[in-house]
Design a protein around this motif. Structure first.
Motif, PDB file in Angstrom:
ATOM      1  N   VAL A  71      12.645   4.289 -17.338  1.00 19.78           N
ATOM      2  CA  VAL A  71      13.577   3.168 -17.182  1.00 19.78           C
ATOM      3  C   VAL A  71      12.914   2.017 -16.429  1.00 19.78           C
ATOM      4  CG1 VAL A  71      15.693   2.454 -15.996  1.00 19.78           C
ATOM      5  CG2 VAL A  71      15.680   4.513 -17.417  1.00 19.78           C
ATOM      6  N   LEU A  72      12.244   2.319 -15.327  1.00 18.37           N
ATOM      7  CA  LEU A  72      11.557   1.262 -14.577  1.00 18.37           C
ATOM      8  C   LEU A  72      10.495   0.593 -15.447  1.00 18.37           C
ATOM      9  CD1 LEU A  72      11.042   2.881 -11.030  1.00 18.37           C
ATOM     10  CD2 LEU A  72      12.962   1.504 -11.853  1.00 18.37           C
ATOM     11  N   ASP A  73       9.765   1.399 -16.195  1.00 16.21           N
ATOM     12  CA  ASP A  73       8.726   0.876 -17.074  1.00 16.21           C
ATOM     13  C   ASP A  73       9.325  -0.024 -18.159  1.00 16.21           C
ATOM     14  OD1 ASP A  73       5.899   0.890 -18.069  1.00 16.21           O
ATOM     15  OD2 ASP A  73       6.866   1.845 -19.795  1.00 16.21           O
ATOM     16  N   ALA A  74      10.396   0.431 -18.785  1.00 17.44           N
ATOM     17  CA  ALA A  74      11.036  -0.367 -19.838  1.00 17.44           C
ATOM     18  C   ALA A  74      11.525  -1.693 -19.281  1.00 17.44           C
ATOM     19  CB  ALA A  74      12.199   0.418 -20.462  1.00 17.44           C
ATOM     20  N   LEU A  75      12.130  -1.674 -18.113  1.00 19.91           N
ATOM     21  CA  LEU A  75      12.623  -2.915 -17.510  1.00 19.91           C
ATOM     22  C   LEU A  75      11.476  -3.832 -17.095  1.00 19.91           C
ATOM     23  CD1 LEU A  75      15.557  -1.491 -15.400  1.00 19.91           C
ATOM     24  CD2 LEU A  75      15.750  -3.052 -17.347  1.00 19.91           C
ATOM     25  N   SER A  76      10.376  -3.262 -16.662  1.00 20.12           N
ATOM     26  CA  SER A  76       9.238  -4.079 -16.224  1.00 20.12           C
ATOM     27  C   SER A  76       8.607  -4.836 -17.389  1.00 20.12           C
ATOM     28  CB  SER A  76       8.178  -3.212 -15.547  1.00 20.12           C
ATOM     29  OG  SER A  76       7.428  -2.498 -16.524  1.00 20.12           O
ATOM     30  N   ARG A  77       8.806  -4.345 -18.595  1.00 17.70           N
ATOM     31  CA  ARG A  77       8.184  -4.943 -19.779  1.00 17.70           C
ATOM     32  C   ARG A  77       9.056  -5.999 -20.452  1.00 17.70           C
ATOM     33  NH1 ARG A  77       3.788  -1.799 -21.220  1.00 17.70           N
ATOM     34  NH2 ARG A  77       3.669   0.158 -20.078  1.00 17.70           N
ATOM     35  N   GLN A  78      10.221  -6.249 -19.921  1.00 18.44           N
ATOM     36  CA  GLN A  78      11.144  -7.199 -20.544  1.00 18.44           C
ATOM     37  C   GLN A  78      10.899  -8.615 -20.049  1.00 18.44           C
ATOM     38  OE1 GLN A  78      13.228  -6.228 -23.073  1.00 18.44           O
ATOM     39  NE2 GLN A  78      11.879  -4.485 -22.708  1.00 18.44           N
ATOM     40  N   ASP A  79      10.926  -9.525 -20.979  1.00 21.15           N
ATOM     41  CA  ASP A  79      10.871 -10.942 -20.620  1.00 21.15           C
ATOM     42  C   ASP A  79      12.171 -11.254 -19.892  1.00 21.15           C
ATOM     43  OD1 ASP A  79       9.978 -13.556 -20.477  1.00 21.15           O
ATOM     44  OD2 ASP A  79      10.901 -14.102 -22.395  1.00 21.15           O
ATOM     45  N   GLY A  80      12.084 -11.712 -18.676  1.00 22.04           N
ATOM     46  CA  GLY A  80      13.280 -11.921 -17.880  1.00 22.04           C
ATOM     47  C   GLY A  80      13.672 -10.686 -17.089  1.00 22.04           C
ATOM     48  N   TRP A  81      12.990  -9.560 -17.346  1.00 24.77           N
ATOM     49  CA  TRP A  81      13.124  -8.325 -16.567  1.00 24.77           C
ATOM     50  C   TRP A  81      14.503  -7.705 -16.582  1.00 24.77           C
ATOM     51  CZ3 TRP A  81      10.798 -11.919 -12.629  1.00 24.77           C
ATOM     52  CH2 TRP A  81       9.447 -12.089 -12.875  1.00 24.77           C
ATOM     53  N   HIS A  82      15.245  -7.880 -17.667  1.00 22.21           N
ATOM     54  CA  HIS A  82      16.518  -7.184 -17.753  1.00 22.21           C
ATOM     55  C   HIS A  82      16.766  -6.712 -19.184  1.00 22.21           C
ATOM     56  CE1 HIS A  82      17.726 -11.420 -18.556  1.00 22.21           C
ATOM     57  NE2 HIS A  82      18.372 -10.850 -19.551  1.00 22.21           N
ATOM     58  N   MET A  83      17.658  -5.743 -19.297  1.00 19.96           N
ATOM     59  CA  MET A  83      18.011  -5.169 -20.594  1.00 19.96           C
ATOM     60  C   MET A  83      19.496  -4.848 -20.590  1.00 19.96           C
ATOM     61  SD  MET A  83      14.979  -2.365 -21.177  1.00 19.96           S
ATOM     62  CE  MET A  83      15.215  -2.056 -22.917  1.00 19.96           C
ATOM     63  N   ARG A  84      20.081  -4.891 -21.778  1.00 21.90           N
ATOM     64  CA  ARG A  84      21.445  -4.384 -21.932  1.00 21.90           C
ATOM     65  C   ARG A  84      21.400  -2.867 -21.767  1.00 21.90           C
ATOM     66  NH1 ARG A  84      25.485  -7.513 -24.202  1.00 21.90           N
ATOM     67  NH2 ARG A  84      24.804  -9.567 -24.905  1.00 21.90           N
ATOM     68  N   MET A  85      22.510  -2.305 -21.356  1.00 25.64           N
ATOM     69  CA  MET A  85      22.588  -0.851 -21.164  1.00 25.64           C
ATOM     70  C   MET A  85      22.272  -0.111 -22.466  1.00 25.64           C
ATOM     71  SD  MET A  85      23.308  -0.067 -17.985  1.00 25.64           S
ATOM     72  CE  MET A  85      24.266   1.426 -17.894  1.00 25.64           C
ATOM     73  N   SER A  86      22.718  -0.622 -23.609  1.00 28.76           N
ATOM     74  CA  SER A  86      22.449   0.049 -24.884  1.00 28.76           C
ATOM     75  C   SER A  86      20.957   0.044 -25.208  1.00 28.76           C
ATOM     76  CB  SER A  86      23.236  -0.616 -26.018  1.00 28.76           C
ATOM     77  OG  SER A  86      22.891  -1.987 -26.128  1.00 28.76           O
ATOM     78  N   GLN A  87      20.265  -1.041 -24.871  1.00 27.57           N
ATOM     79  CA  GLN A  87      18.813  -1.095 -25.090  1.00 27.57           C
ATOM     80  C   GLN A  87      18.113  -0.097 -24.180  1.00 27.57           C
ATOM     81  OE1 GLN A  87      18.693  -5.337 -24.113  1.00 27.57           O
ATOM     82  NE2 GLN A  87      17.606  -5.674 -26.047  1.00 27.57           N
ATOM     83  N   LEU A  88      18.570  -0.024 -22.954  1.00 28.79           N
ATOM     84  CA  LEU A  88      17.989   0.902 -21.989  1.00 28.79           C
ATOM     85  C   LEU A  88      18.196   2.349 -22.438  1.00 28.79           C
ATOM     86  CD1 LEU A  88      16.444   0.685 -19.374  1.00 28.79           C
ATOM     87  CD2 LEU A  88      18.601   0.765 -18.144  1.00 28.79           C
ATOM     88  N   ALA A  89      19.364   2.651 -22.987  1.00 32.06           N
ATOM     89  CA  ALA A  89      19.631   3.999 -23.494  1.00 32.06           C
ATOM     90  C   ALA A  89      18.646   4.352 -24.598  1.00 32.06           C
ATOM     91  CB  ALA A  89      21.072   4.091 -24.011  1.00 32.06           C
ATOM     92  N   ARG A  90      18.378   3.417 -25.508  1.00 29.97           N
ATOM     93  CA  ARG A  90      17.410   3.680 -26.581  1.00 29.97           C
ATOM     94  C   ARG A  90      16.007   3.856 -26.012  1.00 29.97           C
ATOM     95  NH1 ARG A  90      20.474  -0.178 -29.167  1.00 29.97           N
ATOM     96  NH2 ARG A  90      18.953  -1.812 -28.767  1.00 29.97           N
ATOM     97  N   ALA A  91      15.628   3.015 -25.062  1.00 31.61           N
ATOM     98  CA  ALA A  91      14.284   3.090 -24.478  1.00 31.61           C
ATOM     99  C   ALA A  91      14.054   4.418 -23.763  1.00 31.61           C
ATOM    100  CB  ALA A  91      14.062   1.930 -23.510  1.00 31.61           C
ATOM    101  N   ALA A  92      15.098   4.942 -23.134  1.00 29.81           N
ATOM    102  CA  ALA A  92      14.974   6.192 -22.380  1.00 29.81           C
ATOM    103  C   ALA A  92      15.353   7.410 -23.209  1.00 29.81           C
ATOM    104  CB  ALA A  92      15.846   6.128 -21.129  1.00 29.81           C
ATOM    105  N   ALA A  93      15.766   7.195 -24.462  1.00 28.84           N
ATOM    106  CA  ALA A  93      16.197   8.280 -25.355  1.00 28.84           C
ATOM    107  C   ALA A  93      17.314   9.096 -24.723  1.00 28.84           C
ATOM    108  CB  ALA A  93      15.017   9.167 -25.743  1.00 28.84           C
ATOM    109  N   LEU A  94      18.322   8.373 -24.201  1.00 34.02           N
ATOM    110  CA  LEU A  94      19.469   9.011 -23.561  1.00 34.02           C
ATOM    111  C   LEU A  94      20.756   8.555 -24.226  1.00 34.02           C
ATOM    112  CD1 LEU A  94      18.528   8.474 -19.804  1.00 34.02           C
ATOM    113  CD2 LEU A  94      18.381  10.612 -21.080  1.00 34.02           C
ATOM    114  N   SER A  95      21.804   9.328 -24.044  1.00 33.76           N
ATOM    115  CA  SER A  95      23.131   8.911 -24.501  1.00 33.76           C
ATOM    116  C   SER A  95      23.631   7.798 -23.586  1.00 33.76           C
ATOM    117  CB  SER A  95      24.102  10.090 -24.448  1.00 33.76           C
ATOM    118  OG  SER A  95      24.337  10.458 -23.096  1.00 33.76           O
ATOM    119  N   SER A  96      24.677   7.126 -24.012  1.00 37.38           N
ATOM    120  CA  SER A  96      25.259   6.059 -23.186  1.00 37.38           C
ATOM    121  C   SER A  96      25.729   6.595 -21.843  1.00 37.38           C
ATOM    122  CB  SER A  96      26.430   5.395 -23.908  1.00 37.38           C
ATOM    123  OG  SER A  96      25.982   4.735 -25.051  1.00 37.38           O
ATOM    124  N   SER A  97      26.398   7.745 -21.866  1.00 35.60           N
ATOM    125  CA  SER A  97      26.914   8.290 -20.608  1.00 35.60           C
ATOM    126  C   SER A  97      25.782   8.740 -19.685  1.00 35.60           C
ATOM    127  CB  SER A  97      27.889   9.437 -20.867  1.00 35.60           C
ATOM    128  OG  SER A  97      27.256  10.479 -21.571  1.00 35.60           O
TER     129      SER A  97
END
Length: 147
Positions: A46-72
């Motif tokens: 999660v930290l790695d995925a966020l560090s790679r974002q332009d503007g350093w943020h992601m929607r929760m749904s994008q983060l779920a895909r990046a971490a291969a996790l369910s929404s909950s």
């Protein structure tokens, strides 16, 4: 065994090899990231995925895909990281229903501290996996694909 059966077995064998390599690497990463930085592999992801974002943020749904996790599971993980002061949530300016997640300064600091550990353990794990006969062909392929 027919041709179709052989193809299925080849795919199944490939999948088992990939899963074994993943387990080998993830176990080593988990041990060292927790020991050295009190950070799990998925937390680092999660930290790695966020560090790679332009503007350093992601929607929760994008983060779920990046971490291969369910929404909950993503929500629970973000809650834990937010409680540790590593992440913060921000409402989307364009869509008030959207929530972005971004790194805090503490999150950036921990990521910068943990990234070299992650990279070194990944390289060590791939190297040791390359010595396992069942994994060596896949490791060789990955090294060739990285070029």
């Amino acid at each position: 065994m027919g041709i179709a059966d052989s193809a299925v077995e080849v795919r199944a064998s490939g999948w088992r090899t990939l899963a074994a390599l993943h387990g080998h690497i993830e176990g080593a990463l988990e041990r060292e990231l927790v020991r050295r930085h009190e950070l799990s592999v998925v937390e680092f992801t999660v930290l790695d995925a966020l560090s790679r974002q332009d503007g350093w943020h992601m929607r929760m749904s994008q983060l779920a895909r990046a971490a291969a996790l369910s929404s909950s599971a993503t929500t629970r993980l973000v809650n834990r990281l937010e409680d540790r002061g590593l992440l913060t949530r921000v409402l989307c300016a364009d869509d008030r229903r959207g929530i972005y997640t971004e790194l805090t300064e503490a999150g950036w600091a921990l990521y910068r501290e943990a990234a070299p550990t992650h990279d070194a353990v990944l390289e060590e794990s791939l190297s040791s996996a390359g010595e396992v006969p069942e994994l060596s062909a896949l490791v060789g392929f990955l090294h060739g694909a990285a070029v």
